[in-house]
Design a protein around this motif. Structure first.
Motif, PDB file in Angstrom:
ATOM      1  N   ALA A 107       1.201  -1.172  -0.095  1.00  0.00           N
ATOM      2  CA  ALA A 107       0.094   0.177  -0.125  1.00  0.00           C
ATOM      3  C   ALA A 107       0.601   1.064  -0.177  1.00  0.00           C
ATOM      4  CB  ALA A 107      -1.067   0.073   1.285  1.00  0.00           C
ATOM      5  N   ARG A 108       1.542   1.246   1.029  1.00  0.00           N
ATOM      6  CA  ARG A 108       2.980   1.971   0.565  1.00  0.00           C
ATOM      7  C   ARG A 108       3.195   2.496  -0.401  1.00  0.00           C
ATOM      8  NH1 ARG A 108       2.723   4.995   5.467  1.00  0.00           N
ATOM      9  NH2 ARG A 108       2.218   3.719   7.350  1.00  0.00           N
ATOM     10  N   ALA A 109       4.321   1.287  -1.292  1.00  0.00           N
ATOM     11  CA  ALA A 109       4.439   2.033  -2.749  1.00  0.00           C
ATOM     12  C   ALA A 109       3.581   2.387  -3.542  1.00  0.00           C
ATOM     13  CB  ALA A 109       4.941   0.241  -2.911  1.00  0.00           C
ATOM     14  N   ARG A 110       2.283   2.143  -3.473  1.00  0.00           N
ATOM     15  CA  ARG A 110       1.284   2.699  -4.626  1.00  0.00           C
ATOM     16  C   ARG A 110       0.726   3.963  -3.962  1.00  0.00           C
ATOM     17  NH1 ARG A 110      -0.343   0.727  -9.266  1.00  0.00           N
ATOM     18  NH2 ARG A 110      -1.621   1.501  -8.901  1.00  0.00           N
ATOM     19  N   ILE A 111       0.580   4.072  -2.610  1.00  0.00           N
ATOM     20  CA  ILE A 111      -0.485   5.314  -1.820  1.00  0.00           C
ATOM     21  C   ILE A 111       0.975   5.726  -0.961  1.00  0.00           C
ATOM     22  CG2 ILE A 111      -2.514   5.913  -0.745  1.00  0.00           C
ATOM     23  CD1 ILE A 111      -2.958   3.218  -1.773  1.00  0.00           C
ATOM     24  N   SER A 112       0.866   8.272  -1.388  1.00  0.00           N
ATOM     25  CA  SER A 112       1.389   8.055  -0.670  1.00  0.00           C
ATOM     26  C   SER A 112       0.424   9.183   0.729  1.00  0.00           C
ATOM     27  CB  SER A 112       2.398   9.195  -0.715  1.00  0.00           C
ATOM     28  OG  SER A 112       1.050  10.391  -1.758  1.00  0.00           O
ATOM     29  N   GLY A 113       0.974   9.177   1.288  1.00  0.00           N
ATOM     30  CA  GLY A 113       0.000   9.831   3.049  1.00  0.00           C
ATOM     31  C   GLY A 113      -0.307   8.685   3.189  1.00  0.00           C
ATOM     32  N   ASP A 114      -1.482   9.002   4.624  1.00  0.00           N
ATOM     33  CA  ASP A 114      -1.866   8.204   5.226  1.00  0.00           C
ATOM     34  C   ASP A 114      -2.855   7.289   4.138  1.00  0.00           C
ATOM     35  OD1 ASP A 114      -0.897   9.670   7.480  1.00  0.00           O
ATOM     36  OD2 ASP A 114      -2.790  10.842   7.303  1.00  0.00           O
ATOM     37  N   ILE A 115      -3.235   6.223   4.711  1.00  0.00           N
ATOM     38  CA  ILE A 115      -3.975   5.630   3.659  1.00  0.00           C
ATOM     39  C   ILE A 115      -5.148   4.942   4.608  1.00  0.00           C
ATOM     40  CG2 ILE A 115      -3.713   3.155   2.328  1.00  0.00           C
ATOM     41  CD1 ILE A 115      -0.379   3.878   2.323  1.00  0.00           C
ATOM     42  N   ASP A 150      -7.464   1.889  -6.433  1.00  0.00           N
ATOM     43  CA  ASP A 150      -7.138   1.974  -7.373  1.00  0.00           C
ATOM     44  C   ASP A 150      -5.780   0.288  -6.404  1.00  0.00           C
ATOM     45  OD1 ASP A 150      -4.219   2.806  -7.133  1.00  0.00           O
ATOM     46  OD2 ASP A 150      -3.985   3.598  -8.932  1.00  0.00           O
ATOM     47  N   LEU A 151      -6.153  -0.462  -5.358  1.00  0.00           N
ATOM     48  CA  LEU A 151      -5.537  -1.024  -4.606  1.00  0.00           C
ATOM     49  C   LEU A 151      -6.893  -2.045  -4.274  1.00  0.00           C
ATOM     50  CD1 LEU A 151      -2.844  -2.439  -4.570  1.00  0.00           C
ATOM     51  CD2 LEU A 151      -2.584  -0.868  -1.683  1.00  0.00           C
ATOM     52  N   GLN A 152      -6.442  -3.086  -4.692  1.00  0.00           N
ATOM     53  CA  GLN A 152      -6.991  -4.115  -4.137  1.00  0.00           C
ATOM     54  C   GLN A 152      -6.500  -5.524  -3.678  1.00  0.00           C
ATOM     55  OE1 GLN A 152     -11.868  -3.343  -4.550  1.00  0.00           O
ATOM     56  NE2 GLN A 152     -11.164  -3.600  -6.842  1.00  0.00           N
ATOM     57  N   ILE A 153      -6.491  -6.021  -2.550  1.00  0.00           N
ATOM     58  CA  ILE A 153      -5.459  -7.528  -2.244  1.00  0.00           C
ATOM     59  C   ILE A 153      -6.773  -7.996  -2.148  1.00  0.00           C
ATOM     60  CG2 ILE A 153      -3.708  -8.483  -0.838  1.00  0.00           C
ATOM     61  CD1 ILE A 153      -2.400  -5.287  -0.589  1.00  0.00           C
ATOM     62  N   TRP A 154      -7.329  -8.968  -2.166  1.00  0.00           N
ATOM     63  CA  TRP A 154      -7.658 -10.424  -2.268  1.00  0.00           C
ATOM     64  C   TRP A 154      -6.934 -11.605  -1.931  1.00  0.00           C
ATOM     65  CZ3 TRP A 154      -8.385 -15.502  -4.102  1.00  0.00           C
ATOM     66  CH2 TRP A 154      -9.623 -15.178  -4.836  1.00  0.00           C
ATOM     67  N   THR A 155      -8.007 -12.000  -0.320  1.00  0.00           N
ATOM     68  CA  THR A 155      -7.349 -13.153  -0.025  1.00  0.00           C
ATOM     69  C   THR A 155      -7.735 -14.299  -0.107  1.00  0.00           C
ATOM     70  OG1 THR A 155      -6.096 -11.448   1.481  1.00  0.00           O
ATOM     71  CG2 THR A 155      -5.251 -14.270   2.087  1.00  0.00           C
ATOM     72  N   ALA A 156      -7.604 -15.606  -0.907  1.00  0.00           N
ATOM     73  CA  ALA A 156      -7.747 -16.666  -0.566  1.00  0.00           C
ATOM     74  C   ALA A 156      -8.394 -17.071   1.011  1.00  0.00           C
ATOM     75  CB  ALA A 156      -7.881 -18.206  -1.882  1.00  0.00           C
ATOM     76  N   LEU A 157      -9.756 -17.561   1.567  1.00  0.00           N
ATOM     77  CA  LEU A 157      -9.233 -18.683   2.780  1.00  0.00           C
ATOM     78  C   LEU A 157      -9.857 -19.615   2.689  1.00  0.00           C
ATOM     79  CD1 LEU A 157     -11.231 -15.941   4.839  1.00  0.00           C
ATOM     80  CD2 LEU A 157      -8.859 -15.947   4.149  1.00  0.00           C
ATOM     81  N   ASP A 158     -10.673 -20.483   0.908  1.00  0.00           N
ATOM     82  CA  ASP A 158     -10.582 -21.592   0.638  1.00  0.00           C
ATOM     83  C   ASP A 158     -10.211 -21.693  -1.072  1.00  0.00           C
ATOM     84  OD1 ASP A 158     -12.943 -22.756   2.806  1.00  0.00           O
ATOM     85  OD2 ASP A 158     -13.536 -20.864   2.198  1.00  0.00           O
ATOM     86  N   ASP A 159      -9.886 -22.377  -1.039  1.00  0.00           N
ATOM     87  CA  ASP A 159      -9.331 -23.370  -2.674  1.00  0.00           C
ATOM     88  C   ASP A 159     -10.159 -22.576  -3.570  1.00  0.00           C
ATOM     89  OD1 ASP A 159      -7.235 -24.867  -1.491  1.00  0.00           O
ATOM     90  OD2 ASP A 159      -7.975 -26.189  -1.908  1.00  0.00           O
ATOM     91  N   ALA A 160      -9.778 -21.905  -4.925  1.00  0.00           N
ATOM     92  CA  ALA A 160     -10.235 -21.249  -5.957  1.00  0.00           C
ATOM     93  C   ALA A 160      -9.969 -21.922  -6.947  1.00  0.00           C
ATOM     94  CB  ALA A 160     -10.886 -20.133  -5.091  1.00  0.00           C
ATOM     95  N   PRO A 161     -10.766 -22.780  -7.453  1.00  0.00           N
ATOM     96  CA  PRO A 161     -10.352 -23.832  -8.855  1.00  0.00           C
ATOM     97  C   PRO A 161     -11.171 -22.617  -9.965  1.00  0.00           C
ATOM     98  CG  PRO A 161     -11.468 -25.232  -7.717  1.00  0.00           C
ATOM     99  CD  PRO A 161     -11.592 -23.741  -6.731  1.00  0.00           C
ATOM    100  N   GLU A 162      -9.987 -23.604 -11.459  1.00  0.00           N
ATOM    101  CA  GLU A 162     -10.631 -23.115 -12.125  1.00  0.00           C
ATOM    102  C   GLU A 162     -11.571 -23.687 -12.857  1.00  0.00           C
ATOM    103  OE1 GLU A 162      -8.258 -23.564 -15.477  1.00  0.00           O
ATOM    104  OE2 GLU A 162      -8.876 -21.529 -16.056  1.00  0.00           O
ATOM    105  N   GLY A 163     -13.013 -23.637 -13.545  1.00  0.00           N
ATOM    106  CA  GLY A 163     -14.305 -23.445 -12.881  1.00  0.00           C
ATOM    107  C   GLY A 163     -15.322 -23.652 -11.915  1.00  0.00           C
ATOM    108  N   GLY A 164     -14.644 -23.168 -10.411  1.00  0.00           N
ATOM    109  CA  GLY A 164     -15.213 -23.465  -9.453  1.00  0.00           C
ATOM    110  C   GLY A 164     -14.681 -22.185  -8.292  1.00  0.00           C
TER     111      GLY A 164
END
Ligand SMILES: O=C(O)CCC(=O)C(=O)O
Length: 265
Positions: A107-115, A150-164
């Motif tokens: 986040a700090r690498a993309r956004i300056s100042g307070d976040i 313009d920054l979203q960080i998405w974390t998988a808590l379960d497997d997310a397979p192709e087609g699933g």
């Protein structure tokens, strides 16, 4: 919660890929205990075992169609058939994860100042497979901000397979900006005109892996596999200079996450 090997990740290389393609893989970042802990807490919230006033819930569509997911209903009692939960920064486990040192470096690498945080959200495809989510962009008038995050960080808590239920993106599509001033779901004629089906890339992941998803990259996800749930947690970071423009209700105030370090003197 963070895996030791993830702490030293080469953020510059990841962000160069992100800049060009609108998405990037961080690989496995959340350790097994962290995955268990966040899965458990997601279910505590859906089942009403842990309660925070003001948490946002959206029930899923029994039909499995995004268009049928009811709006405005909120909490409907204990159920594993919620599609979205928001304001997860109220929960100490999710807060600890979105404030981890790797996400802070990114986040700090993309956004300056307070976040600040625009949203901390669980996307859930429940035991019956949940619903699909069509190509969309996260911004525009629907988000009602003075600048586009313009920054979203998405974390998988379960497997997310192709087609699933994995995320699917159209690489590079973020560079053309918003398709409509409104933002959100991309009109089908624009999807067809861009021949998005020919360019879409699937991003299958295992539980504990994270992805950067640019707000403007065209992204979507299909239904999960029945019997296999798919929980994922996403945090959207933005500059504290960003304000909410809505007029009908009091403007939203965004929770601070990372303050600019004070320079010693
Ligand atoms: O997890 C999903 O299925 C959708 C995620 C998404 O649209 C987002 O992070 O903006």
């Amino acid at each position: 919660m963070i895996r030791a090997e993830a702490e030293g990740l080469d953020v510059a290389a990841v962000l160069a890929h992100y800049e060009e393609h609108g998405f990037a893989r961080l690989g496995p970042v959340l350790d097994d205990a962290g995955v268990e802990s966040l899965r458990e807490r997601a279910d505590d919230l859906m089942l009403g075992r842990v309660v925070y006033p003001g948490l946002f819930f959206q029930p899923d569509a029994p039909s499995g169609r995004y268009e049928d997911a009811p709006l405005g209903l909120g909490w409907q009692g204990p159920s594993l058939d919620y599609r979205k939960l928001e304001k997860l920064e109220k929960d100490p486990r999710f807060l600890a994860w979105l404030e981890n040192p790797l996400f802070e470096r990114i986040a700090r690498a993309r956004i300056s100042g307070d976040i600040v945080l625009y949203r901390a959200i669980l996307f859930h495809k429940g035991p019956a497979g949940g619903s699909n989510l069509p190509f969309h962009q996260d911004g525009g008038k629907l988000w009602g901000l003075t600048r586009e995050p313009d920054l979203q960080i998405w974390t998988a808590l379960d497997d997310a397979p192709e087609g699933g239920g994995c995320l699917e993106v159209v690489p590079g599509s973020h560079r053309a900006g918003l398709v409509t001033a409104l933002g959100g779901v991309i009109p089908p004629d624009r999807v067809a005109a861009a021949d998005a089906e020919a360019h879409v890339v699937s991003l299958p992941v295992r539980a504990g892996e994270a992805l950067l998803i640019h707000n403007h990259v065209w992204h979507r996800s299909g239904r999960g596999r029945p019997g296999q749930r798919r929980r994922a947690f996403s945090a959207c970071y933005m500059s504290a200079d960003t304000t909410c423009v809505r007029k009908k209700k009091a403007p939203r105030v965004f929770p601070p996450v990372f303050r600019q370090p004070v320079r010693g003197g």
